[in-house]
Design a protein around this motif. Structure first.
Motif, mmCIF file in Angstrom:
data_model
loop_
_atom_site.group_PDB
_atom_site.id
_atom_site.type_symbol
_atom_site.label_atom_id
_atom_site.label_comp_id
_atom_site.label_asym_id
_atom_site.label_seq_id
_atom_site.Cartn_x
_atom_site.Cartn_y
_atom_site.Cartn_z
ATOM 1 N N TYR A 27 0.733 -1.174 0.071
ATOM 2 C CA TYR A 27 0.073 0.014 -0.290
ATOM 3 C C TYR A 27 1.085 1.155 0.555
ATOM 4 O O TYR A 27 2.015 1.372 0.796
ATOM 5 C CB TYR A 27 -0.820 -0.437 1.372
ATOM 6 C CG TYR A 27 -1.830 1.612 1.555
ATOM 7 C CD1 TYR A 27 -2.589 1.540 0.381
ATOM 8 C CD2 TYR A 27 -1.336 2.174 2.305
ATOM 9 C CE1 TYR A 27 -3.078 3.084 0.532
ATOM 10 C CE2 TYR A 27 -2.301 3.422 3.265
ATOM 11 C CZ TYR A 27 -3.265 3.532 1.771
ATOM 12 O OH TYR A 27 -4.157 5.047 2.159
ATOM 13 N N THR A 28 0.663 1.896 -0.566
ATOM 14 C CA THR A 28 1.896 3.404 -0.999
ATOM 15 C C THR A 28 0.573 4.505 0.207
ATOM 16 O O THR A 28 -0.607 4.380 -0.291
ATOM 17 C CB THR A 28 1.585 4.278 -2.901
ATOM 18 O OG1 THR A 28 1.872 3.011 -3.672
ATOM 19 C CG2 THR A 28 1.985 5.143 -2.172
ATOM 20 N N LEU A 29 1.253 5.249 0.919
ATOM 21 C CA LEU A 29 0.464 6.269 1.429
ATOM 22 C C LEU A 29 -0.186 6.827 0.682
ATOM 23 O O LEU A 29 0.824 7.582 0.385
ATOM 24 C CB LEU A 29 1.199 6.641 2.840
ATOM 25 C CG LEU A 29 2.116 5.444 3.611
ATOM 26 C CD1 LEU A 29 2.796 6.098 4.670
ATOM 27 C CD2 LEU A 29 1.032 5.467 4.584
ATOM 28 N N LYS A 30 -1.663 7.611 0.991
ATOM 29 C CA LYS A 30 -1.835 8.391 0.320
ATOM 30 C C LYS A 30 -1.143 9.709 0.525
ATOM 31 O O LYS A 30 -0.588 10.056 1.200
ATOM 32 C CB LYS A 30 -3.298 9.042 0.637
ATOM 33 C CG LYS A 30 -3.911 9.283 0.445
ATOM 34 C CD LYS A 30 -5.698 9.911 0.565
ATOM 35 C CE LYS A 30 -6.528 10.951 0.112
ATOM 36 N NZ LYS A 30 -7.468 10.296 -0.315
ATOM 37 N N GLY A 31 -1.055 10.541 -1.487
ATOM 38 C CA GLY A 31 -0.159 11.670 -0.880
ATOM 39 C C GLY A 31 1.112 11.540 -1.484
ATOM 40 O O GLY A 31 1.654 12.900 -0.670
ATOM 41 N N LYS A 56 -4.849 1.404 5.647
ATOM 42 C CA LYS A 56 -5.932 2.179 4.704
ATOM 43 C C LYS A 56 -6.861 2.079 5.322
ATOM 44 O O LYS A 56 -7.708 3.315 4.942
ATOM 45 C CB LYS A 56 -6.202 0.543 3.140
ATOM 46 C CG LYS A 56 -7.172 1.638 2.145
ATOM 47 C CD LYS A 56 -6.972 1.008 1.372
ATOM 48 C CE LYS A 56 -8.103 1.462 0.053
ATOM 49 N NZ LYS A 56 -9.147 1.478 0.210
ATOM 50 N N THR A 102 -6.933 5.664 6.924
ATOM 51 C CA THR A 102 -7.077 6.576 5.857
ATOM 52 C C THR A 102 -8.254 6.896 5.215
ATOM 53 O O THR A 102 -9.018 7.920 5.691
ATOM 54 C CB THR A 102 -5.819 6.485 4.581
ATOM 55 O OG1 THR A 102 -4.583 6.168 5.072
ATOM 56 C CG2 THR A 102 -6.198 7.736 3.876
ATOM 57 N N ASP A 103 -9.270 5.815 5.288
ATOM 58 C CA ASP A 103 -10.451 5.646 4.351
ATOM 59 C C ASP A 103 -11.497 6.398 5.815
ATOM 60 O O ASP A 103 -12.031 6.710 5.361
ATOM 61 C CB ASP A 103 -10.818 4.445 4.050
ATOM 62 C CG ASP A 103 -10.639 4.173 2.646
ATOM 63 O OD1 ASP A 103 -9.560 4.346 2.362
ATOM 64 O OD2 ASP A 103 -9.709 2.593 2.955
ATOM 65 N N ALA A 132 -2.824 13.032 5.802
ATOM 66 C CA ALA A 132 -3.312 11.553 5.166
ATOM 67 C C ALA A 132 -2.405 10.208 5.112
ATOM 68 O O ALA A 132 -2.446 9.533 5.627
ATOM 69 C CB ALA A 132 -3.866 11.135 3.824
ATOM 70 N N ALA A 133 -1.023 10.230 5.155
ATOM 71 C CA ALA A 133 0.011 9.666 5.069
ATOM 72 C C ALA A 133 0.371 9.340 6.682
ATOM 73 O O ALA A 133 0.367 8.259 7.017
ATOM 74 C CB ALA A 133 1.442 10.469 4.235
ATOM 75 N N GLY A 170 -2.673 7.403 7.980
ATOM 76 C CA GLY A 170 -2.270 6.162 7.957
ATOM 77 C C GLY A 170 -0.964 5.174 8.496
ATOM 78 O O GLY A 170 -1.529 4.097 9.029
#
Length: 490
Positions: A251-255, A288, A291-292, A329-330, A333
């Motif tokens: 999973y790639t941390l958002k942003g 995730k 984050t969601d 966001a990151a 997460g």
């Protein structure tokens, strides 16, 4: 009478009147403050002029009093039975350094100065009342099992009865003997200096007087995934622990371009259900999920469990376990896997398992059942604690099922007990700048016997002799939890 004598007499009279006014002010206005001052030696002489009341574990006192050898006019000093074992519970009472923890909270009861101990005859004669006693909820077998299993490693463990909130064990190691510092002689001073010595290297400082069970908040690692799972179920993001999640692996941390990998690259973590994700401790799923959900929803769920409570008293004030605010966001997460700025005490992580095991209701944890006078009459009872709902019973039962899978088929196998239902969650948390320190090994769990007895336990091992690559919640912390759970259900 000549003018000079008259003026001298007037000045003298004014000085006498000023002196009388000052004496009256000191006696009427300042008298109580002077009497209560810590610098008033008479208070200490009176306080240490007779034996103290006791702190009781399992019907037996773990404290005592003896004639002071070096105290001069301070006739008695505190003694402790199995001092290092119970120091995280009792604290210490010192002629020089004051009173801490239960000794400090109930000082007036234990030294006989509490107004509730007075009777009319004592009030008329000014005689000191007999001191009272403090009855704890600690189970000596559970406390000893945790202490022996930690075996001097830097770490801590807490055990709680989920149904009534009674703290059955509060262990912190390495520990110390409060008897060695209770007096005012040279030996006591030397013992205190040895306990508080600093070599300038905090990494190597054992800090034996630190109550790691209640007063040290550190990253909880993957044990925090239970909180995120609860938030996901309560929010309705997923309706079942067996429903597949939408979770790419890695999973790639958002942003960001930061890729979050799983420790076990062979684990089936892609789109894993909550049950599978807890079983294999899948970082991608919970990062995730957090984050969601967003930081506000995760924080709200964490606070229901007790995070961000700066006044958590059991009755000893516990350090605040923190879930941060104002994350991107990151960072949110990373918080989902118990990293970034998330911290927790062993007490807090025991409370997480406690609430899940009790069907989603958290009963206020406490380590004192009653405060009594010398005759055994109850001055205060803590036997009917408050409680609040953390999650629905259905969601709690789903998490119980998933935690039991962790122990039966997953990363928590070392907590198994034959004939007992055990659920748990392992954790390994980064420690030090750029993860330079030995990771924290965590395990939080509960156990239920066929007779209906329950216990929730959290263990944190801060440092051990194990090689860095061998540090794990299952390897280091789960066996300690197993021994404490076995003792509680004996």
């Amino acid at each position: 009478m000549n003018r000079t004598i008259r003026r001298a007499g007037t000045v003298t009279l004014l000085l006498v009147m000023a002196l009388l006014a000052r004496l009256t002010w000191m006696q009427v206005v300042d008298g109580q403050a002077l009497a209560d001052s810590d610098k008033n030696r008479r208070n200490a002489i009176e306080q240490y002029g007779h034996p103290f009341g006791d702190i009781i574990v399992g019907g037996k006192p773990v404290t005592g009093s003896k004639r002071s050898e070096d105290g001069g006019d301070l006739r008695y000093q505190r003694t402790y039975t199995d001092g290092p074992l119970y120091a995280p519970v009792t604290g210490f009472a010192s002629q020089v350094r004051g009173w801490t923890q239960l000794e400090g909270i109930y000082q007036d009861v234990l030294d006989g100065t509490d107004d509730r101990l007075q009777n009319p005859l004592n009030m008329l004669t000014g005689k000191q009342a007999k001191p009272g006693n403090v009855l704890t909820t600690i189970d000596s077998g559970v406390q000893r099992a945790g202490y022996q299993a930690l075996n001097g490693k830097k770490g801590a463990a807490v055990a709680i009865d989920p149904d009534n909130g009674e703290i059955l064990g509060a262990v912190s190691t390495p520990s110390f003997d409060p008897s060695a510092i209770s007096g005012s002689g040279k030996d006591d001073t030397a013992a205190w200096n040895a306990l508080t010595a600093r070599d300038g290297n905090d990494k190597d400082d054992d800090k034996p007087t630190l109550n790691r069970a209640l007063r040290q908040s550190v990253p909880p690692g993957s044990t925090f995934k239970l909180v995120v799972a609860a938030a996901a179920l309560e929010d309705g993001l997923y309706s079942s622990v067996d429903e597949p999640t939408h979770s790419p692996d890695p999973y790639t941390l958002k942003g960001t371009s930061t890729v979050l990998k799983n420790e076990n690259t062979a684990a089936p973590c892609e789109n894993a259900s909550l049950r599978t994700a807890l079983r294999y401790s899948c970082n991608n799923v919970f990062a995730k999920l957090a984050t969601d959900l967003g930081q506000k929803k995760v924080r709200a769920q964490a606070e229901k469990f007790g995070f961000n409570d700066s006044k958590q008293d059991v009755p000893v004030r516990a350090s605040e376990s923190r879930f941060p605010k104002k994350m991107d966001a990151a960072q949110t997460g990373l918080s989902g896997i118990g990293q970034y700025d998330v911290t927790a005490t062993p007490l807090q992580m025991a409370m997480v398992s406690q609430a899940i095991a009790h069907g989603g209701e958290l009963v206020d944890p406490h380590m004192v059942s009653q405060v009594q006078d010398s005759g055994g009459a109850t001055l205060r009872s803590y036997e009917n604690p408050g409680s609040h709902r953390v999650m629905s019973q259905d969601n709690a039962e789903q998490l119980q099922s998933a935690m039991e899978t962790v122990v039966d088929k997953g990363t928590g196998s070392n907590a198994k007990i034959d004939g007992v239902t055990v659920g748990g969650k392992t954790g390994t948390a980064q420690h030090g700048v750029d993860n330079s320190g030995t990771p924290y090994a965590w395990f939080t769990s509960y156990a239920k016997s066929d007779s209906g007895k329950k216990v929730a336990v959290a263990v944190m091992v801060e440092d051990s002799d194990a090689a860095r690559a061998e540090v794990s919640g299952n390897g280091l912390a789960a066996p300690i939890a197993e021994k404490m759970m076995r003792a509680a259900l004996r």
